[in-house]
Design a protein around this motif. Sequence first.
Motif, mmCIF file in Angstrom:
data_model
loop_
_atom_site.group_PDB
_atom_site.id
_atom_site.type_symbol
_atom_site.label_atom_id
_atom_site.label_comp_id
_atom_site.label_asym_id
_atom_site.label_seq_id
_atom_site.Cartn_x
_atom_site.Cartn_y
_atom_site.Cartn_z
ATOM 1 N N LYS A 98 24.039 27.335 1.080
ATOM 2 C CA LYS A 98 24.401 28.192 -0.048
ATOM 3 C C LYS A 98 24.072 29.661 0.213
ATOM 4 N N GLU A 99 22.978 29.941 0.931
ATOM 5 C CA GLU A 99 22.605 31.323 1.213
ATOM 6 C C GLU A 99 23.662 32.025 2.070
ATOM 7 N N VAL A 100 24.229 31.294 3.024
ATOM 8 C CA VAL A 100 25.274 31.844 3.889
ATOM 9 C C VAL A 100 26.559 32.038 3.094
ATOM 10 N N ILE A 101 26.899 31.074 2.255
ATOM 11 C CA ILE A 101 28.103 31.204 1.420
ATOM 12 C C ILE A 101 27.974 32.412 0.506
ATOM 13 N N ALA A 102 26.824 32.589 -0.112
ATOM 14 C CA ALA A 102 26.617 33.744 -0.992
ATOM 15 C C ALA A 102 26.798 35.045 -0.230
ATOM 16 N N ALA A 103 26.273 35.098 1.006
ATOM 17 C CA ALA A 103 26.362 36.325 1.803
ATOM 18 C C ALA A 103 27.787 36.602 2.263
ATOM 19 N N VAL A 104 28.472 35.599 2.775
ATOM 20 C CA VAL A 104 29.808 35.822 3.329
ATOM 21 C C VAL A 104 30.855 36.027 2.232
ATOM 22 N N ALA A 105 30.687 35.358 1.099
ATOM 23 C CA ALA A 105 31.654 35.479 0.008
ATOM 24 C C ALA A 105 31.270 36.564 -0.989
ATOM 25 N N ASN A 106 30.093 37.184 -0.796
ATOM 26 C CA ASN A 106 29.599 38.238 -1.687
ATOM 27 C C ASN A 106 29.546 37.761 -3.144
ATOM 28 N N ILE A 107 28.908 36.604 -3.327
ATOM 29 C CA ILE A 107 28.742 36.045 -4.668
ATOM 30 C C ILE A 107 27.255 35.829 -4.929
ATOM 31 N N ASP A 108 26.911 35.591 -6.176
ATOM 32 C CA ASP A 108 25.510 35.398 -6.532
ATOM 33 C C ASP A 108 25.050 33.995 -6.111
ATOM 34 N N PRO A 109 23.731 33.808 -5.967
ATOM 35 C CA PRO A 109 23.212 32.510 -5.507
ATOM 36 C C PRO A 109 23.592 31.333 -6.408
ATOM 37 N N ALA A 110 23.650 31.546 -7.709
ATOM 38 C CA ALA A 110 24.011 30.450 -8.619
ATOM 39 C C ALA A 110 25.454 30.002 -8.386
ATOM 40 N N SER A 111 26.360 30.943 -8.163
ATOM 41 C CA SER A 111 27.756 30.589 -7.869
ATOM 42 C C SER A 111 27.857 29.851 -6.540
ATOM 43 N N ALA A 112 27.090 30.297 -5.558
ATOM 44 C CA ALA A 112 27.092 29.620 -4.259
ATOM 45 C C ALA A 112 26.574 28.188 -4.405
ATOM 46 N N GLU A 113 25.524 28.000 -5.190
ATOM 47 C CA GLU A 113 24.990 26.658 -5.431
ATOM 48 C C GLU A 113 26.039 25.778 -6.112
ATOM 49 N N ARG A 114 26.758 26.335 -7.084
ATOM 50 C CA ARG A 114 27.825 25.591 -7.771
ATOM 51 C C ARG A 114 28.900 25.154 -6.778
ATOM 52 N N LEU A 115 29.268 26.038 -5.835
ATOM 53 C CA LEU A 115 30.275 25.708 -4.821
ATOM 54 C C LEU A 115 29.775 24.600 -3.890
ATOM 55 N N VAL A 116 28.505 24.639 -3.526
ATOM 56 C CA VAL A 116 27.929 23.598 -2.671
ATOM 57 C C VAL A 116 27.957 22.255 -3.389
ATOM 58 N N GLN A 117 27.605 22.250 -4.668
ATOM 59 C CA GLN A 117 27.647 21.004 -5.437
ATOM 60 C C GLN A 117 29.076 20.489 -5.564
ATOM 61 N N SER A 118 30.025 21.382 -5.758
ATOM 62 C CA SER A 118 31.428 20.998 -5.866
ATOM 63 C C SER A 118 31.935 20.382 -4.568
ATOM 64 N N ARG A 119 31.592 20.983 -3.429
ATOM 65 C CA ARG A 119 32.089 20.463 -2.137
ATOM 66 C C ARG A 119 31.453 19.129 -1.782
ATOM 67 N N GLN A 120 30.270 18.823 -2.354
ATOM 68 C CA GLN A 120 29.666 17.519 -2.101
ATOM 69 C C GLN A 120 30.495 16.407 -2.728
ATOM 70 N N ARG A 121 31.121 16.702 -3.849
ATOM 71 C CA ARG A 121 32.009 15.731 -4.494
ATOM 72 C C ARG A 121 33.351 15.672 -3.777
ATOM 73 N N THR A 122 33.918 16.848 -3.510
ATOM 74 C CA THR A 122 35.218 16.948 -2.851
ATOM 75 C C THR A 122 35.218 18.177 -1.949
ATOM 76 N N PRO A 123 35.244 17.972 -0.643
ATOM 77 C CA PRO A 123 35.278 19.132 0.262
ATOM 78 C C PRO A 123 36.520 19.986 -0.008
ATOM 79 N N PHE A 124 36.409 21.264 0.256
ATOM 80 C CA PHE A 124 37.545 22.170 0.070
ATOM 81 C C PHE A 124 38.609 21.847 1.112
ATOM 82 N N ARG A 125 39.832 21.580 0.652
ATOM 83 C CA ARG A 125 40.919 21.217 1.562
ATOM 84 C C ARG A 125 41.522 22.433 2.247
#
Length: 192
Positions: free
Chosen positions: A97-124
């Motif tokens: 999540k820390e890398v996603i937040a840095a590369v996508a320029n988003i806040d840590p909470a949004s990055a955590e939400r994306l990590v949780q989302s991809r655990q259910r369904t990876p981004f196609r």
Amino acid sequence: LVVPDGKVFKPDPKALLVLQRLCNAIGVDGSVAGRIADGLVAAKIVLTGPATAAPLEPKTVAQLTWLGIDAATVQALQPFVVILSQRTEVNVNTAPKEVIAAVANIDPASAERLVQSRQRTPFRNIDAFREQAASPTMPIEGYDVKSSFFEVRGRLRFDDHVLTERSIVYRNGATLDVQQRERIASLEQVGG
């Protein structure tokens, strides 16, 4: 982190900014990113005359100490950074999540939400990632949903001895190429 500029190299401003954001997110002084970039530029200098004080070019994160980066900082960077033989995008399906937040320029909470989302369904595809991230400050490059580089860890146990190795593997179609291999630990088991 560095790109060719004619016959010399220079820091890549976009990659430098991402590394600065990552450093700040993991509690490392953001100026470390500039020191690493400057060291990599210096290491790429082709010696054309008397020997200079150019450092060796690091091939692993542990070797960043060659550029004057202290051991504690290198240890903090180790879980989030890898030095590769070529420029590559960050895989948002596997990155912390820390890398996603840095590369996508988003806040840590949004990055955590994306990590949780991809655990259910990876981004196609990258559009699915952008849609989920929904950030107006997110750059349009620097990330992808697939990888050509992979970290492989192996552990061999023989009696009381354990050998652990880490390899960086590059996949190009059906061809695999081991880019780096390093021994992480060689231990003897105590007791029994």
